[in-house]
Design a protein around this motif. Structure first.
Motif, mmCIF file in Angstrom:
data_model
loop_
_atom_site.group_PDB
_atom_site.id
_atom_site.type_symbol
_atom_site.label_atom_id
_atom_site.label_comp_id
_atom_site.label_asym_id
_atom_site.label_seq_id
_atom_site.Cartn_x
_atom_site.Cartn_y
_atom_site.Cartn_z
ATOM 1 N N ILE A 1 0.859 -1.191 0.000
ATOM 2 C CA ILE A 1 0.000 0.000 0.000
ATOM 3 C C ILE A 1 0.893 1.237 0.000
ATOM 4 O O ILE A 1 1.651 1.471 0.947
ATOM 5 C CB ILE A 1 -0.950 0.021 1.214
ATOM 6 C CG1 ILE A 1 -1.674 -1.326 1.346
ATOM 7 C CG2 ILE A 1 -1.954 1.154 1.083
ATOM 8 C CD1 ILE A 1 -2.559 -1.436 2.565
ATOM 9 N N THR A 2 0.787 2.017 -1.058
ATOM 10 C CA THR A 2 1.666 3.176 -1.222
ATOM 11 C C THR A 2 0.865 4.391 -1.661
ATOM 12 O O THR A 2 -0.311 4.298 -2.049
ATOM 13 C CB THR A 2 2.758 2.908 -2.269
ATOM 14 O OG1 THR A 2 2.141 2.559 -3.512
ATOM 15 C CG2 THR A 2 3.688 1.792 -1.822
ATOM 16 N N TYR A 3 1.539 5.527 -1.611
ATOM 17 C CA TYR A 3 0.970 6.798 -2.037
ATOM 18 C C TYR A 3 2.063 7.557 -2.771
ATOM 19 O O TYR A 3 3.242 7.483 -2.394
ATOM 20 C CB TYR A 3 0.493 7.592 -0.816
ATOM 21 C CG TYR A 3 -0.059 8.952 -1.138
ATOM 22 C CD1 TYR A 3 -1.311 9.087 -1.735
ATOM 23 C CD2 TYR A 3 0.657 10.108 -0.836
ATOM 24 C CE1 TYR A 3 -1.833 10.337 -2.024
ATOM 25 C CE2 TYR A 3 0.141 11.359 -1.125
ATOM 26 C CZ TYR A 3 -1.099 11.463 -1.715
ATOM 27 O OH TYR A 3 -1.600 12.703 -2.007
ATOM 28 N N ASN A 4 1.700 8.272 -3.813
ATOM 29 C CA ASN A 4 2.676 9.021 -4.610
ATOM 30 C C ASN A 4 2.468 10.515 -4.393
ATOM 31 O O ASN A 4 1.634 11.121 -5.071
ATOM 32 C CB ASN A 4 2.524 8.705 -6.107
ATOM 33 C CG ASN A 4 2.750 7.244 -6.415
ATOM 34 O OD1 ASN A 4 3.415 6.529 -5.675
ATOM 35 N ND2 ASN A 4 2.182 6.787 -7.514
ATOM 36 N N SER B 1 -11.581 9.607 -5.105
ATOM 37 C CA SER B 1 -10.569 8.622 -4.733
ATOM 38 C C SER B 1 -10.760 8.208 -3.284
ATOM 39 O O SER B 1 -11.419 8.900 -2.504
ATOM 40 C CB SER B 1 -9.168 9.205 -4.927
ATOM 41 O OG SER B 1 -8.974 10.323 -4.079
ATOM 42 N N GLY B 2 -10.183 7.071 -2.931
ATOM 43 C CA GLY B 2 -10.169 6.641 -1.537
ATOM 44 C C GLY B 2 -10.859 5.332 -1.237
ATOM 45 O O GLY B 2 -10.610 4.732 -0.184
ATOM 46 N N ALA C 1 -9.649 2.680 1.592
ATOM 47 C CA ALA C 1 -10.519 2.296 2.708
ATOM 48 C C ALA C 1 -10.644 0.775 2.802
ATOM 49 O O ALA C 1 -10.586 0.199 3.903
ATOM 50 C CB ALA C 1 -11.900 2.939 2.542
ATOM 51 N N LEU C 2 -10.801 0.110 1.660
ATOM 52 C CA LEU C 2 -10.901 -1.353 1.661
ATOM 53 C C LEU C 2 -9.589 -1.995 2.095
ATOM 54 O O LEU C 2 -9.575 -2.990 2.844
ATOM 55 C CB LEU C 2 -11.298 -1.843 0.275
ATOM 56 C CG LEU C 2 -12.689 -1.428 -0.220
ATOM 57 C CD1 LEU C 2 -12.869 -1.824 -1.684
ATOM 58 C CD2 LEU C 2 -13.788 -2.033 0.638
ATOM 59 N N ALA C 3 -8.469 -1.435 1.650
ATOM 60 C CA ALA C 3 -7.161 -1.974 2.038
ATOM 61 C C ALA C 3 -6.900 -1.744 3.531
ATOM 62 O O ALA C 3 -6.350 -2.626 4.211
ATOM 63 C CB ALA C 3 -6.057 -1.330 1.202
ATOM 64 N N ASP C 4 -7.276 -0.572 4.045
ATOM 65 C CA ASP C 4 -7.116 -0.298 5.471
ATOM 66 C C ASP C 4 -7.881 -1.312 6.317
ATOM 67 O O ASP C 4 -7.372 -1.810 7.338
ATOM 68 C CB ASP C 4 -7.607 1.118 5.804
ATOM 69 C CG ASP C 4 -6.662 2.203 5.315
ATOM 70 O OD1 ASP C 4 -5.569 1.879 4.828
ATOM 71 O OD2 ASP C 4 -7.026 3.401 5.433
ATOM 72 N N PHE D 1 -2.129 3.232 -6.244
ATOM 73 C CA PHE D 1 -2.497 2.014 -5.524
ATOM 74 C C PHE D 1 -4.004 1.937 -5.322
ATOM 75 O O PHE D 1 -4.607 0.872 -5.480
ATOM 76 C CB PHE D 1 -1.803 1.945 -4.157
ATOM 77 C CG PHE D 1 -2.276 0.785 -3.319
ATOM 78 C CD1 PHE D 1 -1.691 -0.460 -3.469
ATOM 79 C CD2 PHE D 1 -3.341 0.923 -2.433
ATOM 80 C CE1 PHE D 1 -2.163 -1.553 -2.727
ATOM 81 C CE2 PHE D 1 -3.801 -0.152 -1.689
ATOM 82 C CZ PHE D 1 -3.213 -1.392 -1.849
ATOM 83 N N ASP D 2 -4.610 3.044 -4.956
ATOM 84 C CA ASP D 2 -6.055 3.095 -4.729
ATOM 85 C C ASP D 2 -6.805 2.579 -5.954
ATOM 86 O O ASP D 2 -7.742 1.776 -5.849
ATOM 87 C CB ASP D 2 -6.450 4.545 -4.411
ATOM 88 C CG ASP D 2 -7.933 4.736 -4.192
ATOM 89 O OD1 ASP D 2 -8.461 4.172 -3.223
ATOM 90 O OD2 ASP D 2 -8.567 5.450 -4.998
ATOM 91 N N GLN D 3 -6.382 3.036 -7.123
ATOM 92 C CA GLN D 3 -7.035 2.629 -8.363
ATOM 93 C C GLN D 3 -6.801 1.147 -8.659
ATOM 94 O O GLN D 3 -7.734 0.420 -9.025
ATOM 95 C CB GLN D 3 -6.508 3.492 -9.508
ATOM 96 C CG GLN D 3 -6.767 4.974 -9.317
ATOM 97 C CD GLN D 3 -5.795 5.845 -10.079
ATOM 98 O OE1 GLN D 3 -5.236 5.421 -11.084
ATOM 99 N NE2 GLN D 3 -5.587 7.066 -9.616
ATOM 100 N N ALA D 4 -5.570 0.704 -8.477
ATOM 101 C CA ALA D 4 -5.237 -0.687 -8.784
ATOM 102 C C ALA D 4 -5.923 -1.648 -7.819
ATOM 103 O O ALA D 4 -6.440 -2.699 -8.225
ATOM 104 C CB ALA D 4 -3.720 -0.880 -8.737
#
Length: 521
Positions: A94-97, A212-213, A217-220, A277-280
């Motif tokens: 899980i990453t953020y750019n 977005s998000g 949220a699902l990954a969290d 990551f959110d999109q993928a």
């Protein structure tokens, strides 16, 4: 990111309903007592609403299971939990750019997603009111969007000044009369939510362009359920999986009537997007392919996806590219993210793109003060979820208020994405900006600085001093989501919690970490 009384709750309320557990004493939370003592020191304020503690410093009932489960955890155990969360974040990739702030900096590089080990807990009764207000707001924005790109009765009657539509960059003339199959034109809506010192929830901003998000949220939730499985099971928050299923079904329902077995794709700007990551992850959860513009082509009046050397017809596109970039032929000619000819395919009704092109006009801040009247006009209902007070310069009374409160407001343009925090300006810059506002007041809005409530966060996010605390207080918000279905809007029963930096105030507001939102059953 929600009608009895717009999700209002009394500030400091600690009474329990009949049959509810007694308030929990702070003595129960020995490792959390440092949080109790540092609230005012960290924030500099006494009046902020505390999500966990009531007015007499007893733990609110809906936090009882979480606090009870952690009552024996000392600072070392809390650090172990945060380390476990961080390790799972790494394991899931899980990453953020972040966007570079300097013009000479290289393109964005991935950083670890910040997830706090303490969830954001919401009581069931508060959530029911908040959810109802959120769904009503989605219905209102959908009615406005349908009218703006259709009959435009709100403009003809003067309910919406025409300059707020046609002068806003979110309005796309080529999208007029392009519709999405089904009863709703706004497919997905996100709202950023804050709770003020009076305990009332309010909307800071609506997100309708390409919200977005959801993936984060699902990954969290996936990480938190594995980091603290016993505590998660004991607290039993409402599941998020139902929203993912609803979204998948809604995407298939958005397909043109001619599609028997709809093919759905998620269109991404690419790996260098802020929220790649959110999109993928969302595409993976939904089970639909993630594509870039190079994977798509328009032929014979239809949209096709390149797949293993063949072409496969696409029926629905979940758009994560800003609308103005999706077609360099009809929209922005300098776009390298779009598909040539896509708008013409939309006009033919051969494909559906959601959110529909032009939905970003609903993010115009000048629409915010008009929403209560529009709700009565379009829905015949009073708006139950308030917005953070916003003033449009085109209204003489609001302009006068902006003049007197100029330095304490966030000034936003209605014709660009420019935003300025009033108190950050020098005297010379403030005079120059106000001259600009007075020259064309309809081009500006002023929003009160939103208040955010306090909640416990892990030490690495809250203290800001490097001290090894068990927990620390920080201001928090939420991003909440709804998706359109045939019978109405389905909300995510949870959301993307946010640990905010509010001192100094910035635009956009800075989020240093996310939180899993646990809605009590």
């Amino acid at each position: 990111m929600v009608p009895v009384d717009t999700a209002h709750s009394e500030a400091g309320r600690n009474e329990t309903a009949a049959g509810a557990p007694d308030p929990v004493s702070p003595d129960l939370v020995s490792p959390w007592l440092e949080y109790h003592g540092r609230r005012e020191a960290v924030t500099g304020r006494r009046d902020l609403f505390d999500e966990m503690l009531g007015a007499d410093d007893t733990v609110r009932p809906h936090w009882a299971e979480l606090v009870d489960g952690m009552r024996d955890a000392g600072p070392g155990a809390m650090q172990t939990l945060q380390s476990r969360v961080s390790r799972l974040v790494d394991d899931h990739g899980i990453t953020y750019n972040p966007i570079p702030t300097g013009s000479n900096e290289p393109g964005p590089s991935s950083v670890r997603w910040g997830l706090d080990s303490v969830p954001y807990v919401v009581a069931a009764d508060e959530w029911d009111r908040l959810e109802a207000g959120l769904v009503q707001r989605s219905q209102l924005l959908d009615a406005i969007l349908t009218d703006i790109y259709g009959a435009q009765e709100t403009v003809r009657r003067g309910s919406i000044p025409p300059e707020l539509i046609f002068g806003n960059p979110g309005y796309l003339r080529p999208a007029h009369a392009i519709t999405v199959p089904g009863p709703h034109q706004l497919f997905m809506h996100a709202a950023d939510i804050a709770r003020g010192s009076d305990g009332r929830f309010s909307v800071v901003a609506d997100r309708t362009q390409a919200p977005s998000g959801v993936g984060y949220a699902l990954a969290d939730r996936r990480v938190m359920s594995r980091a603290m499985p016993e505590l998660f099971q004991a607290s039993n928050p409402r599941p998020l999986s139902t929203f993912a299923r609803a979204m998948r079904l809604a995407l298939r329902d958005a397909a043109p009537a001619s599609a028997e077995d709809p093919v759905v794709v998620v269109l991404t700007p690419g790996s260098h997007s802020e929220t790649a990551f959110d999109q993928a992850y969302l595409a993976t959860v939904l089970g639909f392919p993630l594509v870039e513009n190079a994977d798509l082509v328009v032929r014979d009046g239809c949209l096709w996806m390149r797949s293993l050397g063949t072409l496969r017809r696409v029926d629905v596109v979940l758009r994560r590219v800003d609308a103005e970039f999706v077609d360099p032929l009809d929209l922005r000619p300098d776009s390298h993210l779009g598909v040539v000819g896509l708008v013409e395919v939309l006009r033919r009704g051969a494909v559906s793109v959601v959110n529909t092109l032009g939905s970003g006009v609903l993010e115009n801040p000048a629409l915010t003060p008009l929403l209560p009247a529009l709700s009565r006009a379009l829905l015949d209902e009073d708006l139950t979820l308030d917005s953070v007070p916003t003033y449009w310069g085109g209204d003489p009374i609001a302009l006068s208020h902006m003049r007197t409160r100029f330095r304490s407001l966030v000034l936003r343009s209605t014709v660009s994405r420019r935003a300025v925090v009033g108190h950050d300006l020098t005297e010379h810059a403030a005079r120059a900006l106000w001259d600009e506002v007075e020259a064309a007041p309809w081009k500006w809005t002023g929003q009160e600085v939103p208040e955010f409530s306090l909640a416990p966060v892990g030490s690495s996010w809250g203290s800001g001093s490097g001290e090894q605390l068990a927990v620390a207080p920080a201001q928090v918000g939420m991003r909440l989501f709804t998706v359109a279905q045939r019978v109405g809007y389905t909300p995510m029963r949870g959301g993307l919690g946010q640990v905010m930096i509010t001192a100094p105030v910035t635009e956009p507001l800075i989020t240093v970490a996310s939180k899993d939102v646990w809605v009590k059953s």
